[in-house]
Design an enzyme around this catalytic site. Structure first.
Site, PDB file in Angstrom:
ATOM      1  N   ASP A 114      44.502  37.772  44.571  1.00 14.69           N
ATOM      2  CA  ASP A 114      43.314  38.252  43.883  1.00 14.69           C
ATOM      3  C   ASP A 114      43.433  39.723  43.517  1.00 14.69           C
ATOM      4  OD1 ASP A 114      42.470  36.074  45.970  1.00 14.69           O
ATOM      5  OD2 ASP A 114      40.970  35.999  44.384  1.00 14.69           O
ATOM      6  N   ARG A 115      42.875  40.066  42.365  1.00 14.28           N
ATOM      7  CA  ARG A 115      42.845  41.463  41.942  1.00 14.28           C
ATOM      8  C   ARG A 115      41.734  42.221  42.657  1.00 14.28           C
ATOM      9  NH1 ARG A 115      41.135  43.587  35.878  1.00 14.28           N
ATOM     10  NH2 ARG A 115      41.053  45.814  36.395  1.00 14.28           N
TER      11      ARG A 115
END
Length: 361
Positions: free
Chosen positions: A99-100
């Site tokens: 995930d960013r």
């Protein structure tokens, strides 16, 4: 979903949950620190930070680094590492996408044969961008799925239901798991990747780029357009799996294998040439479900993609939780590769991803 609905782009992106309805709503990723992911790669055990030890342990042509990152997605970091290391983007390996909008810890490998003496200087340079938590040398490049899984520590905020209701649902999740859907992010905004998939020329997925493996990296339809086609093709395959799983969830058979399933546990199809490897009742049900969306099913008629299976159940191992002073909830668990934390939690909670509103601002 009917053929007409799929053609109009009204793709279903929210599938049935195990209990029939979610018990509460909650805010997810209010801050990056609320979503922590640690990649588990037993080949490279936890070790001291490289700045506190002389040199880098191990041997091999690949320098492997465990980085902690916030606000950057995996592919962006891989590209930046290639630039810093002076190697091709293809020479940077990793086990999976993270995930960013989270605090994530994951391994990258950099192909640097004969450059061991320069490792310390490169690590110092990389540390100016991302904390380097561990480093070692390896004889091979990291590839997708090489890790054992991911450890998650997630905080949910603004939970709408009473604690006893939530805890009852969590106890159920701990015992039976959740439907192993692919996450909606795979399908693009509003199912855009699926809209593009139905316009792919299936035969193009079998063709390499004009320069063969060197340019196309051995993937179907090599080159940039080929990589996009593979993305859309994968989205189609994942969506068909979700549709089959949804039908099993709706009838309550998602945790029990049906006659004709090729494994001893409940699985669903990753569609391929010939459709599904299931037979008998399971195979017929899967074919009936996929036949409702012929535009996607037709993608697999001329490709050489082998049918595969994926478990219908995602089990959060070691699931535990605690309530925070502000009424939030912290959850801790481990997932196998290819399983989605947000999918697990969405079986109980109607999640509002707060990072999306931050990003839009």
């Amino acid at each position: 979903m009917s053929e007409a609905e799929a053609s109009a782009g009204n793709w279903r992106l929210d599938w049935p949950v195990s209990a029939g309805a979610r018990v509460a709503s909650a805010h997810l990723k209010t801050a990056p620190e609320d979503f922590r992911v640690g990649e588990v790669l037993e080949e490279f055990p936890e070790q001291a930070e490289p700045s506190s030890v002389p040199g880098v342990a191990g041997e091999g042509e690949h320098l492997c680094l465990r980085l902690e990152k916030t606000g950057d997605n995996t592919e962006f970091v891989a590209g930046e590492l290639a630039t810093l290391a002076g190697c091709r983007s293809f020479d940077v390996g990793f086990c999976g996408l993270k995930d960013r909008h989270a605090v994530t810890s994951q391994w990258f490998s950099l192909y640097r044969p004969g450059m061991m003496e320069e490792d310390t200087a490169l690590i110092a340079q990389i540390s100016e961008r991302w904390p380097v938590k561990s480093a070692c040398r390896s004889v091979r490049k990291l590839r997708r799925g090489d890790h054992q899984g991911n450890h998650f520590t997630i905080r949910l905020r603004q939970i709408s239901a009473d604690r006893d209701v939530v805890e009852s649902a969590l106890e159920r999740l701990k015992i039976q798991g959740a439907p192993n859907y692919f996450g909606p992010q795979r399908f693009g905004f509003g199912g855009g990747n699926l809209d593009r998939a139905i316009h792919i020329d299936p035969s193009a997925l079998n063709r390499r780029g004009g320069q063969g493996k060197r340019r196309g990296r051995g993937k179907p339809g090599g080159g940039r357009d080929g990589r996009k086609n593979v993305l859309y093709f994968s989205a189609a395959r994942s969506w068909l799996f979700n549709e089959v799983l949804a039908s099993r969830v709706a009838e309550g058979s998602w945790r029990t294998p049906l006659p004709g399933e090729p494994t001893e546990t409940a699985t669903g199809p990753l569609w391929g040439d010939g459709g599904t490897s299931a037979s008998s009742e399971a195979g017929q049900r899967e074919r009936d479900t996929v036949a409702q969306t012929p535009e996607l099913a037709s993608l697999f008629m001329t490709t050489r993609m082998k049918p595969e299976r994926r478990p219908l159940v995602a089990m959060p191992e070691g699931l535990s939780w605690s309530w925070l002073d502000d009424g939030g909830l912290e959850l801790d668990f481990f997932l196998q590769p290819g399983q989605y934390a947000t999918t697990i939690l969405s079986d109980i909670f109607e999640l509002e991803d707060m990072s999306l509103s931050h990003h839009n601002k």
